[in-house]
Design a protein around this motif. Structure first.
Motif, PDB file in Angstrom:
ATOM      1  N   PRO A 186     -15.702  -9.348  -6.348  1.00 34.50           N
ATOM      2  CA  PRO A 186     -16.124  -8.173  -5.332  1.00 34.50           C
ATOM      3  C   PRO A 186     -15.607  -6.799  -5.924  1.00 34.50           C
ATOM      4  O   PRO A 186     -15.973  -5.978  -5.282  1.00 34.50           O
TER       5      PRO A 186
ATOM      6  N   SER B 213     -13.750  -2.516   2.205  1.00 32.98           N
ATOM      7  CA  SER B 213     -14.197  -3.691   2.687  1.00 32.98           C
ATOM      8  C   SER B 213     -13.346  -4.287   3.857  1.00 32.98           C
ATOM      9  O   SER B 213     -13.482  -5.189   4.570  1.00 32.98           O
TER      10      SER B 213
ATOM     11  N   ALA C  28      -9.820 -17.186  -2.218  1.00 32.36           N
ATOM     12  CA  ALA C  28     -10.553 -16.300  -1.591  1.00 32.36           C
ATOM     13  C   ALA C  28      -9.978 -16.041  -0.028  1.00 32.36           C
ATOM     14  O   ALA C  28      -9.599 -17.183   0.310  1.00 32.36           O
TER      15      ALA C  28
ATOM     16  N   VAL D 219      -0.310  -2.778   9.621  1.00 31.47           N
ATOM     17  CA  VAL D 219      -1.386  -3.997   9.676  1.00 31.47           C
ATOM     18  C   VAL D 219      -1.742  -4.041  11.120  1.00 31.47           C
ATOM     19  O   VAL D 219      -0.892  -4.302  12.017  1.00 31.47           O
ATOM     20  N   ALA D 220      -3.143  -4.239  11.183  1.00 33.05           N
ATOM     21  CA  ALA D 220      -3.763  -4.444  12.341  1.00 33.05           C
ATOM     22  C   ALA D 220      -3.928  -5.898  13.138  1.00 33.05           C
ATOM     23  O   ALA D 220      -3.410  -6.585  12.200  1.00 33.05           O
TER      24      ALA D 220
ATOM     25  N   GLU E 168      -5.915 -10.072  -4.976  1.00 39.40           N
ATOM     26  CA  GLU E 168      -6.562  -8.544  -4.859  1.00 39.40           C
ATOM     27  C   GLU E 168      -6.223  -7.680  -3.801  1.00 39.40           C
ATOM     28  O   GLU E 168      -5.995  -6.638  -3.753  1.00 39.40           O
ATOM     29  N   VAL E 169      -5.901  -8.552  -2.647  1.00 35.57           N
ATOM     30  CA  VAL E 169      -5.853  -7.874  -1.281  1.00 35.57           C
ATOM     31  C   VAL E 169      -4.443  -7.447  -1.236  1.00 35.57           C
ATOM     32  O   VAL E 169      -4.251  -6.288  -0.888  1.00 35.57           O
TER      33      VAL E 169
ATOM     34  N   PRO F 105     -10.261  -8.223   9.317  1.00 38.67           N
ATOM     35  CA  PRO F 105     -11.689  -8.564   8.752  1.00 38.67           C
ATOM     36  C   PRO F 105     -11.598  -8.140   7.559  1.00 38.67           C
ATOM     37  O   PRO F 105     -10.883  -7.087   7.027  1.00 38.67           O
ATOM     38  N   ILE F 106     -12.417  -8.784   6.680  1.00 43.21           N
ATOM     39  CA  ILE F 106     -12.744  -8.300   5.267  1.00 43.21           C
ATOM     40  C   ILE F 106     -14.019  -8.843   4.741  1.00 43.21           C
ATOM     41  O   ILE F 106     -14.315  -9.784   5.016  1.00 43.21           O
ATOM     42  N   ALA F 107     -14.658  -7.894   4.263  1.00 43.06           N
ATOM     43  CA  ALA F 107     -16.247  -8.128   4.042  1.00 43.06           C
ATOM     44  C   ALA F 107     -16.518  -8.858   2.964  1.00 43.06           C
ATOM     45  O   ALA F 107     -17.387  -9.976   3.070  1.00 43.06           O
ATOM     46  N   PHE F 108     -15.796  -9.079   1.899  1.00 47.08           N
ATOM     47  CA  PHE F 108     -16.248  -9.722   0.672  1.00 47.08           C
ATOM     48  C   PHE F 108     -15.168 -10.780   0.115  1.00 47.08           C
ATOM     49  O   PHE F 108     -14.261 -10.425   0.619  1.00 47.08           O
ATOM     50  N   ARG F 109     -15.293 -11.517  -0.724  1.00 48.06           N
ATOM     51  CA  ARG F 109     -14.648 -12.709  -1.045  1.00 48.06           C
ATOM     52  C   ARG F 109     -13.587 -12.293  -2.276  1.00 48.06           C
ATOM     53  O   ARG F 109     -13.539 -12.481  -3.336  1.00 48.06           O
ATOM     54  N   PHE F 110     -12.672 -11.425  -1.627  1.00 54.44           N
ATOM     55  CA  PHE F 110     -11.536 -10.914  -2.327  1.00 54.44           C
ATOM     56  C   PHE F 110     -10.432 -12.043  -2.509  1.00 54.44           C
ATOM     57  O   PHE F 110     -10.312 -12.877  -1.580  1.00 54.44           O
ATOM     58  N   THR F 111      -9.822 -11.987  -3.678  1.00 54.07           N
ATOM     59  CA  THR F 111      -8.840 -13.137  -3.679  1.00 54.07           C
ATOM     60  C   THR F 111      -7.475 -12.482  -2.866  1.00 54.07           C
ATOM     61  O   THR F 111      -7.221 -11.361  -2.748  1.00 54.07           O
TER      62      THR F 111
ATOM     63  N   ARG G 273      -3.851 -15.924   6.615  1.00 51.58           N
ATOM     64  CA  ARG G 273      -4.478 -14.417   6.520  1.00 51.58           C
ATOM     65  C   ARG G 273      -3.438 -13.588   6.814  1.00 51.58           C
ATOM     66  O   ARG G 273      -3.314 -12.408   6.282  1.00 51.58           O
TER      67      ARG G 273
ATOM     68  N   MET H 241      -4.311  -4.158  -3.229  1.00 54.44           N
ATOM     69  CA  MET H 241      -4.608  -3.087  -2.555  1.00 54.44           C
ATOM     70  C   MET H 241      -3.779  -2.276  -1.848  1.00 54.44           C
ATOM     71  O   MET H 241      -3.737  -1.082  -1.759  1.00 54.44           O
TER      72      MET H 241
ATOM     73  N   PHE I 165      -1.864 -10.118   4.887  1.00 58.74           N
ATOM     74  CA  PHE I 165      -2.035  -8.701   5.136  1.00 58.74           C
ATOM     75  C   PHE I 165      -0.409  -8.061   5.380  1.00 58.74           C
ATOM     76  O   PHE I 165      -0.317  -7.079   5.107  1.00 58.74           O
TER      77      PHE I 165
ATOM     78  N   ARG J  10     -10.739 -20.493  -8.518  1.00 54.00           N
ATOM     79  CA  ARG J  10     -10.986 -21.006  -7.219  1.00 54.00           C
ATOM     80  C   ARG J  10     -10.451 -22.202  -7.079  1.00 54.00           C
ATOM     81  O   ARG J  10      -9.929 -22.600  -6.265  1.00 54.00           O
TER      82      ARG J  10
END
Lengths: 297, 363
Positions: free
Chosen positions: B302, B247, A163, A109-110, A123-124, A114-120, A172, A127, A176, B11
């Motif tokens: 996404p 991402s 999100a 875990v950094a 979802e993260v 940062p995360i580019a798109f609106r993942f829930t 956040r 991953m 992670f 949401r």
């Protein structure tokens, strides 16, 4: 973890095979850096550091800003290849494993996430299951159960559908950390896991990782700024200065007043918390005095 | 669309006060399930089918689909199979390819503003195609050389833009867009330069590259674009989960088991082939790869396991519809379809740019 191997391919088990016996022994070395030197451009940020990350324990990496804590973690994770020295996972050079094999055993875990798109949030966290899944497969019921358990571990279940961009910094961070947990790793490398967190969540997170280290025999290495947290939660501490190890051992061995004063360039008081008997580390407000006595400071 | 509705619902559920535990049924919307993929793709498939049917039925010449189907010798049949069908199929194939490429490039550079046209990749492809067409106009194999040249120039453009946008090993989104814009202008100027020195015979075809059009494609061209597009799509689908992980950033993706450099090379080569194929038959059609993935992402989420196939269907529908407008707006004359997409796309690009800017300011 009893069910850890079930989702893995046979070659992953084969890689583990030779090491699994020694890994089951208490305090066995999961990750080892031997005289690792690494840096960016021509400048070395880590110099000849040798450490063990052992299963079942939490290793704290502390030191002033720019001491090379994060760089050391990047070397341990394989993100940065050392100029000299080696990093071994379960007795084998890290370079012998492909990235997926590493990801099945080691979670990182950094410091910033940062995360580019609106993942829930869910979802993260899911991953974290990616290293255990084929390209075309959807997450199985077991993957979902593991992810939910990881969410529960960090009190994130109510946020599962949010999100990631809508969360606070602390929330956040916990997402992670939960993702790392969902990876079901043997080794967890955490860069400043307590940054952005309030006192309660710092206690909770280190408490959780201690518990995981003990119960699941995970090897945890975490960089941190808070020396008291290191003294309180870590089994062993690596104290760094200018990229080199300045102290390494149990907290009371590594974090002496003498060492800390030298490393942080400021007078430090090390005592005991009268309530718990735990190590208590405080700066001594000597800045003004030393400035008068030593104009060069 | 139900996909949009469910995304909204989850949401707002999540936005409720924390501490309230999520209802078990509601948690099925927190992540991508095969059922959600099937539902979304069925709806998009129906939209595509309806759009294509409308595009076949409408046009400058009056045509009855019923007559065309019944009577093989009728002029209706001749128009349908000889003119409209290849054109609609070509629009669908090119639009699908461009939208899938847009979605993949956006994942790769972690920026919703990336797109083949904006990044100058299409411009590079068009330049390669024009150059090959003029240099090799006397050779018999010119038909095969033009797409190959378009692909080669597109690939070169992709790598050049990507390399130049890296500052100290980090990809700066704004730098990337600026370099893309510069490449775009550069290729446009290069094409104009060629245009000013060649004879009149080539001038029309050069304008065609610059504006983009689906005028009178042959079935062979349609087949080539469709095959390359579908092949590229299949390869990208195999990397859909890796694109999700990307991402999080290169290093985080690496920690989750992705070999980032091979992935990046794969996506560059595949997208360049797809753009090269599209450009070599239809010229520069911009913004399809921007608008379609952006709208779909905001409706469906996404996850690239859904976003890529959704972009395939959505891109096809969008482009067929744009081409229909191009054909009937000032019938019997025609507008270039690239002008239609650019007219929609320009304002949309500015809108997204401002949204992104606002988000960046908040973070």
């Amino acid at each position: 973890m009893a069910d850890q191997a079930t989702g893995e391919t046979t070659d992953a088990r084969a890689i583990r095979g030779d090491a699994s016996e020694c890994l089951s022994a208490p305090g066995e070395v999961a990750l080892r850096a031997i005289k690792a030197t690494a840096g960016y451009g021509g400048r070395a940020a880590v110099r000849e550091v040798s450490i063990d990350v052992r299963r079942g324990e939490l290793l704290a990496i502390v030191g002033p800003n720019g001491a090379g804590k994060s760089t050391l973690l990047r070397v341990l994770s394989g993100a940065l290849t050392p100029w000299s020295g080696t990093v071994e996972m379960a007795g084998r050079p890290l370079g012998d494993y492909d990235r997926r094999a590493i990801a099945r055993r080691m979670a990182t875990v950094a410091q910033e996430n940062p995360i580019a798109f609106r993942f829930t949030v869910m979802e993260v966290v899911l991953m974290g299951r990616a290293p255990h899944l084929g390209a075309w497969r959807f997450e199985s019921a077991r993957d979902l159960a593991i992810a939910r358990e990881a969410l529960d571990h960090f009190d994130l279940a109510p946020l599962a559908g949010r999100a990631i961009q809508e969360l606070s910094g602390g929330e956040r961070k916990r997402v992670f950390l939960a993702r790392a947990l969902a990876q079901r790793p043997e080794i967890a490398l955490l860069d400043e896991p307590s940054a952005f967190l309030d006192m309660r969540h710092v206690a909770e997170i280190f408490g959780r990782f201690r518990e995981l280290a003990e119960r699941e025999r995970i090897a945890v290495a975490a960089t941190m700024h808070d020396l008291n947290a290191a003294a309180l939660y870590a089994d062993r501490v690596l104290l760094m200065k200018n990229g080199a190890a300045a102290g390494y051992g149990r907290p009371e061995e590594a974090l002496t007043a003498e060492r800390l004063s030298a490393v942080y360039d400021t007078e430090v008081y090390v005592g005991r918390n009268p309530a718990t008997g735990a190590l208590a580390i405080l700066p001594i407000d000597a800045a003004r005095r030393s400035r008068i006595n030593n104009p060069r400071d | 669309m139900s996909g949009a509705a469910s995304r909204q619902t989850r949401r707002s559920e999540g936005a409720g006060e924390s501490g309230v535990s999520v209802h078990p049924e509601a948690s099925a919307h927190d992540y991508l399930t095969p059922a959600r993929v099937a539902a979304a793709l069925a709806i998009l498939g129906a939209i595509l089918a309806a759009t294509m049917l409308a595009a076949l039925a409408c046009g400058s010449a009056h045509l009855s689909l019923v007559t065309a189907m019944r009577d093989a010798a009728s002029p209706d049949r001749a128009i349908l199979m000889g003119v409209r069908m290849p054109r609609v199929m070509m629009g669908a194939a090119v639009g699908a390819a461009l939208a899938v490429v847009g979605a993949a490039l956006q994942a790769l550079v972690r920026n919703p503003l990336a797109e083949g046209g904006i990044l100058g990749i299409s411009g590079g492809g068009a330049f390669g195609a024009v150059l090959a067409m003029i240099l090799f106009s006397r050779f018999a194999g010119v038909d095969a050389i033009v797409p190959a040249a378009a692909f080669g120039a597109a690939l070169f453009s992709t790598f050049a833009v990507y390399r130049l946008a890296q500052v100290d090993g980090r990809l700066e989104p704004l730098t990337l867009l600026l370099i893309g814009v510069i490449f775009n202008a550069f290729w446009g100027a290069a094409i104009m330069l060629i245009n000013s020195v060649v004879n009149f015979y080539f001038t029309h075809s050069i304008l065609f590259w610059l504006m983009g059009s689906f005028e009178a494609p042959t079935w062979r061209e349609v087949a080539i674009v469709a095959a390359l597009g579908l092949g590229g799509f299949a390869i990208l689908m195999g990397r859909a989960r890796d694109l999700n992980l990307l991402s999080l950033g290169d290093e985080e993706a690496t920690h989750l088991g992705v070999e980032v450099d091979p992935l990046r090379r794969t996506v560059f080569v595949v997208t360049s082939v797809m753009i090269g194929a599209a450009v070599s038959v239809s010229g520069i059609i911009t913004f399809v790869g921007l608008i379609v993935p952006h709208v779909l992402r905001s409706m469906l989420g996404p996850d690239h396991r859904l976003l890529l196939p959704a972009a395939l269907l959505g891109g096809a529908a969008f482009t067929v519809a744009a081409d229909l407008i191009a054909r009937i707006a000032i019938a019997p004359a025609e507008l270039p379809v690239g002008a239609i997409t650019a007219l929609c796309g320009g304002p949309f690009f500015i809108y997204v740019l401002r949204q992104e800017g606002r988000r960046a300011a908040v973070l």
